[in-house]
Design a protein around this motif. Structure first.
Motif, PDB file in Angstrom:
ATOM      1  N   HIS B 148      38.799  10.347  27.001  1.00 32.41           N
ATOM      2  CA  HIS B 148      39.744  10.404  25.894  1.00 32.41           C
ATOM      3  C   HIS B 148      41.000   9.693  26.382  1.00 32.41           C
ATOM      4  CE1 HIS B 148      37.282  13.448  23.859  1.00 32.41           C
ATOM      5  NE2 HIS B 148      37.126  14.003  25.039  1.00 32.41           N
ATOM      6  N   SER B 149      41.978   9.554  25.502  1.00 34.96           N
ATOM      7  CA  SER B 149      43.232   8.970  25.952  1.00 34.96           C
ATOM      8  C   SER B 149      44.379   9.659  25.234  1.00 34.96           C
ATOM      9  CB  SER B 149      43.250   7.469  25.687  1.00 34.96           C
ATOM     10  OG  SER B 149      44.344   6.895  26.357  1.00 34.96           O
ATOM     11  N   PHE B 150      45.323  10.159  26.013  1.00 31.82           N
ATOM     12  CA  PHE B 150      46.450  10.930  25.496  1.00 31.82           C
ATOM     13  C   PHE B 150      47.557   9.961  25.125  1.00 31.82           C
ATOM     14  CE2 PHE B 150      50.319  13.540  26.395  1.00 31.82           C
ATOM     15  CZ  PHE B 150      50.109  14.520  25.436  1.00 31.82           C
ATOM     16  N   TYR B 151      47.859   9.881  23.833  1.00 32.95           N
ATOM     17  CA  TYR B 151      48.766   8.845  23.360  1.00 32.95           C
ATOM     18  C   TYR B 151      49.822   9.449  22.448  1.00 32.95           C
ATOM     19  CZ  TYR B 151      50.181   4.582  20.781  1.00 32.95           C
ATOM     20  OH  TYR B 151      50.888   3.562  20.197  1.00 32.95           O
ATOM     21  N   ILE B 152      51.095   9.264  22.814  1.00 32.76           N
ATOM     22  CA  ILE B 152      52.199   9.668  21.948  1.00 32.76           C
ATOM     23  C   ILE B 152      52.972   8.407  21.593  1.00 32.76           C
ATOM     24  CG2 ILE B 152      54.228  11.148  21.676  1.00 32.76           C
ATOM     25  CD1 ILE B 152      53.162  12.885  23.908  1.00 32.76           C
ATOM     26  N   GLU B 154      55.490   7.774  19.728  1.00 36.85           N
ATOM     27  CA  GLU B 154      56.946   7.896  19.710  1.00 36.85           C
ATOM     28  C   GLU B 154      57.538   7.860  21.119  1.00 36.85           C
ATOM     29  OE1 GLU B 154      54.874   9.694  17.994  1.00 36.85           O
ATOM     30  OE2 GLU B 154      55.468   9.602  15.888  1.00 36.85           O
ATOM     31  N   PHE B 155      56.720   8.176  22.115  1.00 35.83           N
ATOM     32  CA  PHE B 155      57.191   8.111  23.507  1.00 35.83           C
ATOM     33  C   PHE B 155      56.742   6.812  24.168  1.00 35.83           C
ATOM     34  CE2 PHE B 155      57.086  13.040  24.208  1.00 35.83           C
ATOM     35  CZ  PHE B 155      57.931  13.193  23.120  1.00 35.83           C
ATOM     36  N   ARG B 156      55.930   5.996  23.441  1.00 37.08           N
ATOM     37  CA  ARG B 156      55.325   4.768  23.978  1.00 37.08           C
ATOM     38  C   ARG B 156      54.495   5.083  25.226  1.00 37.08           C
ATOM     39  NH1 ARG B 156      57.988   4.270  20.035  1.00 37.08           N
ATOM     40  NH2 ARG B 156      59.768   2.907  19.664  1.00 37.08           N
ATOM     41  N   MET B 157      53.858   6.234  25.244  1.00 38.86           N
ATOM     42  CA  MET B 157      53.159   6.675  26.447  1.00 38.86           C
ATOM     43  C   MET B 157      51.686   6.890  26.148  1.00 38.86           C
ATOM     44  SD  MET B 157      54.213   6.624  29.104  1.00 38.86           S
ATOM     45  CE  MET B 157      55.310   6.737  30.372  1.00 38.86           C
ATOM     46  N   LYS B 158      50.854   6.490  27.110  1.00 37.55           N
ATOM     47  CA  LYS B 158      49.418   6.628  26.918  1.00 37.55           C
ATOM     48  C   LYS B 158      48.755   6.717  28.283  1.00 37.55           C
ATOM     49  CE  LYS B 158      47.627   3.934  23.819  1.00 37.55           C
ATOM     50  NZ  LYS B 158      48.241   2.641  23.643  1.00 37.55           N
ATOM     51  N   ARG B 159      47.766   7.583  28.377  1.00 36.29           N
ATOM     52  CA  ARG B 159      47.018   7.656  29.629  1.00 36.29           C
ATOM     53  C   ARG B 159      45.615   8.164  29.331  1.00 36.29           C
ATOM     54  NH1 ARG B 159      48.547   5.117  34.285  1.00 36.29           N
ATOM     55  NH2 ARG B 159      47.437   6.044  36.041  1.00 36.29           N
ATOM     56  N   ASP B 160      44.630   7.565  29.951  1.00 40.45           N
ATOM     57  CA  ASP B 160      43.253   8.013  29.728  1.00 40.45           C
ATOM     58  C   ASP B 160      43.006   9.370  30.357  1.00 40.45           C
ATOM     59  OD1 ASP B 160      42.809   5.687  28.446  1.00 40.45           O
ATOM     60  OD2 ASP B 160      41.295   4.910  29.811  1.00 40.45           O
ATOM     61  N   ASP B 178      59.337  16.028  15.157  1.00 44.43           N
ATOM     62  CA  ASP B 178      57.897  16.036  15.388  1.00 44.43           C
ATOM     63  C   ASP B 178      57.411  14.650  15.798  1.00 44.43           C
ATOM     64  OD1 ASP B 178      57.974  18.582  14.640  1.00 44.43           O
ATOM     65  OD2 ASP B 178      56.775  18.374  12.806  1.00 44.43           O
ATOM     66  N   ALA B 179      56.458  14.625  16.718  1.00 50.91           N
ATOM     67  CA  ALA B 179      55.817  13.362  17.103  1.00 50.91           C
ATOM     68  C   ALA B 179      54.305  13.559  17.070  1.00 50.91           C
ATOM     69  CB  ALA B 179      56.278  12.926  18.496  1.00 50.91           C
ATOM     70  N   HIS B 180      53.566  12.422  17.138  1.00 48.59           N
ATOM     71  CA  HIS B 180      52.101  12.489  17.053  1.00 48.59           C
ATOM     72  C   HIS B 180      51.453  12.469  18.425  1.00 48.59           C
ATOM     73  CE1 HIS B 180      53.273  10.364  13.286  1.00 48.59           C
ATOM     74  NE2 HIS B 180      52.416  11.228  12.773  1.00 48.59           N
ATOM     75  N   VAL B 181      50.309  13.138  18.512  1.00 45.65           N
ATOM     76  CA  VAL B 181      49.403  12.882  19.634  1.00 45.65           C
ATOM     77  C   VAL B 181      48.130  12.310  19.031  1.00 45.65           C
ATOM     78  CG1 VAL B 181      48.015  13.871  21.476  1.00 45.65           C
ATOM     79  CG2 VAL B 181      50.310  14.745  21.048  1.00 45.65           C
ATOM     80  N   PHE B 182      47.722  11.126  19.521  1.00 46.70           N
ATOM     81  CA  PHE B 182      46.454  10.530  19.112  1.00 46.70           C
ATOM     82  C   PHE B 182      45.510  10.521  20.294  1.00 46.70           C
ATOM     83  CE2 PHE B 182      49.204   7.866  16.156  1.00 46.70           C
ATOM     84  CZ  PHE B 182      48.752   8.472  14.993  1.00 46.70           C
ATOM     85  N   CYS B 183      44.204  10.533  20.011  1.00 47.80           N
ATOM     86  CA  CYS B 183      43.253  10.156  21.050  1.00 47.80           C
ATOM     87  C   CYS B 183      43.026   8.663  20.896  1.00 47.80           C
ATOM     88  CB  CYS B 183      41.924  10.892  20.899  1.00 47.80           C
ATOM     89  SG  CYS B 183      40.724  10.294  22.109  1.00 47.80           S
TER      90      CYS B 183
END
Lengths: 241, 323, 583
Positions: B148-152, B154-160, B178-183
Motif C-alpha cells: 500500500h502507500s500512505f499518501y497525504i 496536503e502534506f505532499r508526503m507519501k511512503r509505501d 481536515d486532510a486526506h489519506v489516500f492509498c
C-alpha cells in the motif's frame, strides 16, 4: 566487414541489365540475401555473440537474486548449501567441461573438413549432455525425497538430510527456490543444447558441411560453451562457497 | 497544464497543511515556470519556422552545415539547468527526510482495505488520524498483506507500506483542519476505497479529543453497546468484506467475507469442525481470523484486529443484534 | 537456435525477383514467407489489432470514470480493464509497433540490403509474438488480470487459492505471455544488430545511415540487453506464484521491493524501446518534409545511443517512495536528469532543421510536428518527476499517468501513426486522401490534449492513479478527461476509415510520393521481393538534399537506376542535368 570487398564487385556490375541484378555465383549453401560467404559467416557469428550476451543477462537476474539473498542470510546459505551433493555436482562439472572440449574439437575437425571425426565428437558431446541430465535427475530426486523444496513446499525430513548437518533456518526454502530456478533454467538450456547438437549431428552426417562452410557447427559450439560457462559459475556458488 | 493560466498555487496543488509542503511547493513552482519558458520557446520557434519557411517554388532550402558551437551550447546549457533542478529537488527531499527532535510516533498499519492508526497510548483508531497542530510527528508505516502507500496530498508526503518492513515519514502539521489519506499503491478490489481522514486540531481541542480516545464519544443513545458496535463495525471497514450491515451481500453479489446476519447462536461448519457461534467464537474470529474458518471461505483474507475489551463487547453486541 | 544459420534454398521460391512483394496471393504464401516486408506487414496488422483492443479498454476505463461511484462496471471489472489496457498496449502494441512492424519493412531497404540478416529467425520472432499473444488472449478469456501492467508483488505473486493475500485472477498466463513475447523482441533485436552491421550496401557508411536506422540500432541494443532481465523476472514471478519460491513474497521470506528493482531494470529501458524508434521516424519525416539534412545528424544519432545507455542507469527513480536509502535516491535522481540532455539535443536539432528549410505540411509532417509539441510536454513533466521532493508528492498520481501518456502516446503513437502515413504508399502501393487524414490528425491531437491535460491537473492536486472511485473535488477533471477520450477515439476512427478506403480504392502510389532522398523511396512502389531491381551502390547520403536540383526539390528525386523516371512518371526535364549535379 565485407562492404569494401563487395563495393568493387558491384561497381562493375552495372551493365548487367535489370532483369537479373541479383544473380550471384556463390556456392549452394550461400543464402540468397548475402553477397559473399564471408558476409554470411560474419553475420551469423555476430548474431550468435549478441544472442549470447542476451543469455548472460537472462542468467544475471538469477545471479543477482542469489547475491542479494546470500548477503542478507549468509548463515542460511551456508547451512543449506551443505545439503547439496558435492560429488554429483563435481562429476557434472567434469562431464560438462569434457563435453565443451569435444564440442571445440568438433568445430576444429569440421574446419578441416573431416566429416566422420566431426560426427564422432558431436556424438560424445551429446552423450555427455545426457549424462549430465541423468546425474541431475538423481540429485533432484534426492532433494524431493528430503523435502528440500522451494519455500511453500519446504518440509525437510531429518532422516534424509546430510549426516551431522546443522539445523536448517526457517527461510532455507528460499535457498532451494533459488537453487531449483538456477539449475532448472540451466537444465532447460542443456535440453535445448541437446536438440541443437542432434540437429547439427544429422546435418553433418548428411554432408552439409565442408572446409568452406562450417558456420552452424561453429555457432552451435559457441552456444554449448555458454551452457558450460554458466554451470562453471553455478557449481561453486551453489555447492562450494 | 501549460495551457492553463495559473492564478495561484492552489489551482495546481492542494492546500498546504504541514511543514513538509512549502519546500516541495517551492520546487514545484520553480520547475513549473522553468518548463513554461522552455516549452514556449521551443514550440514558438517551431511554429514560426513552419510558417516562415513554407515550401515555395524556386526557394531552395539552406544546406545544413556544422554548428559545433550551437551543438555545444544546447548540450551544456541544459546540463547547468538540470544541476539546479536536481539540487532544488534533493534539498527539499533531504529536509523532509530528517526527523524533528522528540517527534510523537504513530504506528500506521495498512491492510486490505483500511488504515489503522495506533497512538503512543496504545489506543488504536481506524480511518481517522487525529493530530495536534504544530507538534512534530513520525509515522511508522507497515502493511499486513500487500503493498500500500500512505499518501497525504496536503502534506505532499507519501511512503509505501511494504509487508515485512517498516517505513517512516515525518512532518509537523501547520494548519488546523481536515486532510486526506489516500492509498497510492494499487492493492486490489477496493483500492480506491482505502481512504482515511486526517484531523488536525488546535492544542485545546486535541486535549479534549485525547480524553475520548478509545471510548465512545457520542450521545448516551449512540453509546449503547449495539450502536457503538455498529459505529466501530463501519469505521473498521468491516462492511467492505461482510457487506453493509453484515448482510453478506455487496452490490448483489456474494461478499468475500461470510454473512453475519443471523450468525449468533447458529451452528457453523468450520475447518475445526462444527461450532456454535457464541461470544467466544466471535471474539476469537475477530482477534484471530484464521483459527476457525467457515466452510466455503477457505481463502481467509481478513487481517487480525486488535480491540479493547469494551470495544469487543460492543461489536459482539452489534453482531448479536443482526437478525 | 535453428534459425540463426541460413540454409541452402532460402529465397529460391521467388519466381520473378522484380515483382512487387505483395504480388503472391494465398494465406500460405504469407505464413511461410521469409520476406522481411511481408513479415513486417503481418506484424503491422497484429499490432494494429492490439492497438484497437487496448484502445477499447481505455475508452471503457474512461467511461467508468465519467461519474463518481459505479457508472458501467464494478470495481473488479474496472481493475481488470485498466490492467488489460496497460498489458495490451505495452507488450502487444507499443514494444513491437515501430521496430518489429515498420522497422522490419523499412530497415533493410534503408540499408540497401535484400533482407534482414536472418530471415528465418525473423519469421520465428513473429510466430513467437503470436504464440505469446495467444497466452494473453487465453488469460483475457479466463477473466483477465487485475494486477496492473507492472505485476507488483506480492499482489501478483500470492495466490489466494494457495493461501496467499493477492490477486485471484489468471496472472500466470499473462506473465507467461509477456515472457514469451519478450523473446520475440530479443530475437528481432539480435537480427537488426547483425543486419545493420553486416548487410549495408556498398557506399553506405555509418555516417550515411538514416536516423531511423540509428534509432532502431539503439533500440535493438536495449531489446537484447534489457528484455532478458524482464524475462527472468517474469519467470521468477510465475514460479513464485506457482511454487512459492520465497524470493518476492514476504510471507515466504522474500522481498517485494526486489521485484520492483528487477522489473524496472527492464521496464525503464523498455520506455526507450518504445520512444527511441518514434524519434527515428520523426527525424526522417522532418528531413523529408523540410528538404534538409537534419541539423546535428551525428548528435541525433549519438543521443539515440546515449538514451539507450542512460536508460539502464535510472530504474531506481520508480522507487523513490518505495524505501531506498537516501544515497541511492540521490544517485538515481541525478542520473535521471541526465536523460534530459540527449532528449533536449534531439528536440533542438529538429527545430533547427526547420530553420531555412522548405517545409510542406502534409499529414506525416503534422504528426511529426505534434510529436515535438507533445514530447516537450512529456519530457518537461518528466523533470517534475525526476526532482526528488516533487516526486514524493506526484508519484502514483494521475500526474504520472498523464506524463507517461504524453511520452508514449504523444511520442510513440504520434511517431507510429506519422510513420504509417509516411510509408503507407510503400507498404501498400496505394495513396490515401489527404484531407480526411488531416482531419483525423486534428481530432487525435485535440482529443489527446483534452484527455491528459485534465489528468495533469487532477494529479498534481493529489488524485491517485488506478482508482475506481474518486472524491467529488476531482469529478470535473475526470469528466473533461473522459470527453477528451471520445474526441481522441473519434480521431482514430477517421484514420481507420482513411486507411481502409485507401486499401479499397486508393490511387496507385508513385515511387517517391514525398520527394524524399532516402533509399526506400528510390525503389519501386511497392518494392520488389529483393527490395531493389539492381543492387544499390550509394554515392550520396540519404539526406543530401543540397545536391538536388530545383526540380528534384519540388517534385521528387530521380530514380538513380532509371534516369528520367521521377516518382514513377517521366520527369519534366531530361535527367542528364540531374545526373551531372549529383556526382
Amino acid at each position: 566487414m565485407s562492404s569494401e570487398a563487395t563495393a568493387g564487385a558491384h561497381a562493375g556490375d552495372h551493365g548487367d541489365g535489370h532483369g537479373d541484378g541479383h544473380g550471384h555465383h556463390g556456392p549452394k549453401w550461400l543464402a540468397h540475401h548475402f553477397d559473399t560467404p564471408a558476409q554470411q559467416f560474419d553475420a551469423a557469428k555476430l548474431g550468435m555473440w549478441v544472442f549470447l550476451a542476451q543469455e548472460l543477462l537472462f542468467f544475471s537476474g538469477l545471479f543477482v537474486a542469489y547475491g542479494v539473498y546470500r548477503s542478507w542470510y549468509p548463515e542460511m546459505f551456508k547451512a543449506a548449501s551443505h545439503q547439496l551433493d558435492k560429488i554429483m555436482g563435481g562429476t557434472n562439472t567434469i562431464v560438462l567441461l569434457f563435453s565443451s572440449f569435444t564440442a571445440a574439437m568438433a568445430v576444429r575437425s569440421s574446419q578441416l573438413g573431416k566429416q566422420k571425426e566431426t560426427g564422432r565428437y558431436l556424438l560424445v558431446t551429446i552423450l555427455c549432455a545426457f549424462g549430465f541430465l541423468v546425474i541431475k535427475y538423481f540429485e533432484y530426486q534426492h532433494k524431493f525425497e528430503a523435502g528440500l523444496l522451494p519455500s511453500r513446499y519446504f518440509h525437510p525430513h531429518m532422516d534424509h538430510l546430510v549426516a551431522g548437518s546443522a539445523p536448517l533456518p526457517a527461510n532455507t526454502g528460499t535457498f532451494f527456490g533459488i537453487y531449483f530456478m538456477m539449475t532448472g533454467v540451466h537444465g532447460v538450456h542443456v535440453i535445448v543444447g541437446i536438440g541443437v547438437l542432434i540437429w547439427i549431428y544429422l546435418r553433418n552426417q548428411r554432408g552439409d558441411f565442408s572446409k568452406e562452410f562450417f558456420t552452424p557447427v561453429d555457432i552451435a559450439a559457441l552456444y554449448w560453451h555458454l551452457v558450460d560457462l554458466v554451470w562453471i559459475y553455478l557449481f561453486p556458488l551453489l555447492y562450494l562457497v | 497544464m501549460f495551457l492553463q493560466p495559473v492564478p495561484s498555487d492552489n489551482f495546481q496543488l492542494p492546500p498546504s497543511m504541514a511543514d513538509t509542503a512549502p519546500p516541495i511547493d517551492k520546487a514545484y513552482d520553480f520547475i513549473f515556470w522553468f518548463s513554461v519558458v522552455f516549452f514556449v520557446a521551443v514550440n514558438a520557434a517551431m511554429i514560426y519556422f513552419v510558417m516562415k519557411y513554407k515550401r515555395r517554388k524556386g526557394v531552395r532550402p539552406e544546406p545544413t552545415g556544422h554548428f559545433m558551437k550551437l551543438e555545444l551550447f544546447w548540450t551544456i546549457t541544459p546540463t547547468i539547468f538540470i544541476f539546479f533542478l536536481f539540487h532544488a529537488g534533493f534539498t527539499g527531499y533531504i529536509r523532509n527526510a530528517t526527523a524533528a527532535e522528540g517527534a510523537t510516533e504513530i504506528r500506521v498499519r495498512a491492510k486490505k482495505w483500511s488504515w489503522e492508526f495506533e497512538y503512543p497510548s496504545g489506543d488504536r483508531a481506524p480511518a481517522e488520524l487525529t493530530l495536534e497542530l504544530n507538534r512534530p510527528y513520525k509515522m511508522i508505516i507497515s502493511s499486513e498483506d500487500v503493498l500500500h502507500s500512505f499518501y497525504i496530498p496536503e502534506f505532499r508526503m507519501k511512503r509505501d507500506a511494504v509487508p515485512g518492513q517498516y517505513s517512516f515519514i515525518q512532518f509537523t502539521p501547520t494548519v488546523a483542519g481536515d486532510a486526506h489519506v489516500f492509498c497510492a499503491e494499487y492493492c486490489g478490489t477496493s483500492h480506491s476505497g482505502m481512504l482515511a481522514t486526517v484531523k488536525i486540531l488546535p492544542p485545546e481541542q486535541y486535549k479534549e479529543w485525547e480524553k475520548t480516545l478509545g471510548k465512545c464519544t457520542g450521545t448516551p443513545e449512540e453509546c449503547k453497546p449495539e450502536k457503538w458496535g455498529e459505529t466501530l463495525f463501519v469505521k473498521n471497514g468491516c462492511p467492505t468484506c461482510h457487506g453493509a450491515g453484515g448482510t453478506g451481500d455487496i452490490a448483489g453479489s456474494k461478499s468475500p467475507g461470510p454473512k453475519l446476519v443471523g450468525l449468533f447462536g447458529h451452528q457453523e461448519n468450520t475447518t475445526a469442525g462444527p461450532v456454535t457461534a457464541d461470544e467466544n467464537y466471535i471474539r476469537e474470529s475477530i482477534l484471530r481470523p484464521n483459527a476457525k474458518i467457515v466452510a466455503g471461505y477457505q481463502t481467509v483474507q481478513m487481517p487480525p484486529f486488535v480491540f479493547k475489551d469494551d470495544q469487543l463487547d460492543a461489536i459482539i453486541a452489534y453482531i448479536k443484534s443482526l437478525k | 537456435m535453428a534459425a540463426i544459420t541460413t540454409t541452402p534454398g532460402a529465397h529460391h521460391d521467388a519466381e520473378d525477383p522484380n515483382a512487387s512483394f505483395l504480388e503472391k496471393k494465398g494465406l500460405m504464401s504469407w505464413l511461410v514467407t521469409l520476406d522481411h516486408k511481408r513479415i513486417g506487414i503481418m506484424y503491422l496488422i497484429s499490432v494494429m489489432i492490439a492497438f484497437a483492443l487496448g484502445g477499447i479498454f481505455a475508452l471503457l476505463v474512461r467511461a467508468e470514470l465519467l461519474t463518481q461511484g459505479k457508472t458501467l462496471m464494478d470495481a473488479d471489472t474496472y481493475n481488470k480493464m485498466f490492467s488489460l489496457h496497460g498489458v495490451v498496449m505495452v507488450f502487444l502494441f507499443i514494444i513491437p509497433s515501430i521496430p518489429a512492424a515498420m522497422g522490419n519493412i523499412i530497415l533493410p531497404i534503408q540499408l540497401g540490403a535484400k533482407d534482414v540478416a536472418f530471415p528465418r529467425l525473423n519469421l520465428l520472432s513473429l510466430y513467437i509474438y503470436w504464440f505469446g499473444a495467444c497466452f494473453g488472449l487465453y488469460s483475457m478469456i479466463n477473466g483477465g488480470v487485475d494486477t496492473g501492467w507492472t505485476f507488483y508483488t506480492p499482489y501478483s505473486s500470492s495466490d489466494p487459492a494457495l493461501g496467499g493475500v493477492g490477486s485471484s485472477t489468471s496472472v500466470i498466463p499473462m506473465t507467461l505471455a509477456a515472457f514469451i513475447m519478450g523473446f520475440s523482441s530479443i530475437l528481432t533485436g539480435v537480427n537488426f544488430i547483425a543486419t545493420v552491421h553486416k548487410m549495408r550496401a556498398p557506399g553506405l557508411t555509418w555516417r550515411r545511415l538514416t536516423l531511423f536506422t540509428w534509432a532502431l540500432y539503439s533500440t535493438s541494443i536495449i531489446q537484447v540487453l534489457a528484455t532478458p532481465v524482464l524475462a527472468i523476472t517474469l519467470l521468477l514471478l510465475t514460479m513464485e506464484r506457482f511454487l512459492g519460491l520465497g524470493i518476492f513474497d514476504p510471507r515466504l521470506g522474500g522481498d517485494p521491493v526486489l521485484f520492483q528493482h528487477f522489473f524496472w531494470f527492464y521496464s525503464h529501458p523498455a520506455v526507450y524501446i518504445m520512444i527511441v524508434p518514434g524519434m527515428g521516424v520523426v527525424s526522417d519525416i522532418i528531413a523529408t518534409f523540410s528538404r534538409r539534412e537534419p541539423v546535428g545528424y551525428m548528435a541525433i544519432a549519438a543521443s539515440s545511443l546515449g538514451l539507450a545507455l542512460l536508460g539502464f542507469l535510472v530504474w531506481g527513480h520508480h522507487l523513490f517512495v518505495a524505501g531506498m536509502s537516501e544515497y541511492a535516491t540521490m544517485v538515481f535522481s541525478a542520473l535521471t536528469f541526465l536523460v534530459a540532455i540527449p532528449s533536449g539535443v534531439k528536440v533542438f536539432n529538429w527545430v533547427a532543421t526547420l530553420y531555412k528549410g522548405s517545409i510542406s505540411l502534409q499529414s506525416p509532417m503534422l504528426w511529426a510536428l505534434s510529436f515535438i509539441f507533445l514530447f516537450t510536454i512529456g519530457g518537461l513533466t518528466g523533470l517534475f518527476l525526476g526532482m526528488l521532493a516533487v516526486d514524493v508528492h506526484l508519484h502514483d498520481t494521475y500526474f504520472v499517468v498523464a506524463h507517461f501518456h504524453y511520452v508514449m502516446v504523444g511520442g510513440t503513437v504520434m511517431g507510429f501513426v506519422g510513420g504509417l502515413h509516411y510509408w503507407w504508399p510503400k507498404f501498400t502501393g496505394k495513396m490515401y486522401d489527404e484531407a480526411p487524414a488531416k482531419a483525423g490528425w486534428f481530432f487525435v491531437f485535440v482529443g489527446f490534449n483534452i484527455t491528459f491535460i485534465a489528468q495533469f491537473i487532477m494529479g498534481s492536486r493529489g488524485m491517485p492513479r488506478r482508482y475506481y472511485d474518486y472524491l467529488p473535488e476531482y469529478e470535473i477533471f475526470h469528466q473533461i478527461s473522459t470527453v477528451g477520450s471520445w474526441v481522441l477515439g473519434f480521431g482514430f476512427v477517421i484514420i481507420l476509415y482513411v486507411l481502409v478506403k485507401s486499401l479499397m480504392s486508393g490511387k496507385p502510389a508513385p515511387r517517391n510520393p514525398w520527394g524524399s532522398a532516402a533509399l526506400e523511396f528510390q525503389t519501386p512502389t511497392p518494392p520488389p521481393t529483393f527490395n531493389f531491381v539492381k543492387d544499390p551502390v550509394l554515392t550520396r547520403g540519404q539526406y543530401d538534399y543540397q545536391l538536388a536540383t530545383e526540380d528534384e526539390l519540388y517534385e521528387g528525386f530521380d530514380d538513380p537506376l532509371f534516369p528520367g523516371i521521377r516518382g514513377g512518371k517521366p520527369a519534366a526535364k531530361p535527367a542528364a542535368a540531374a545526373e551531372g549535379e549529383k556526382e
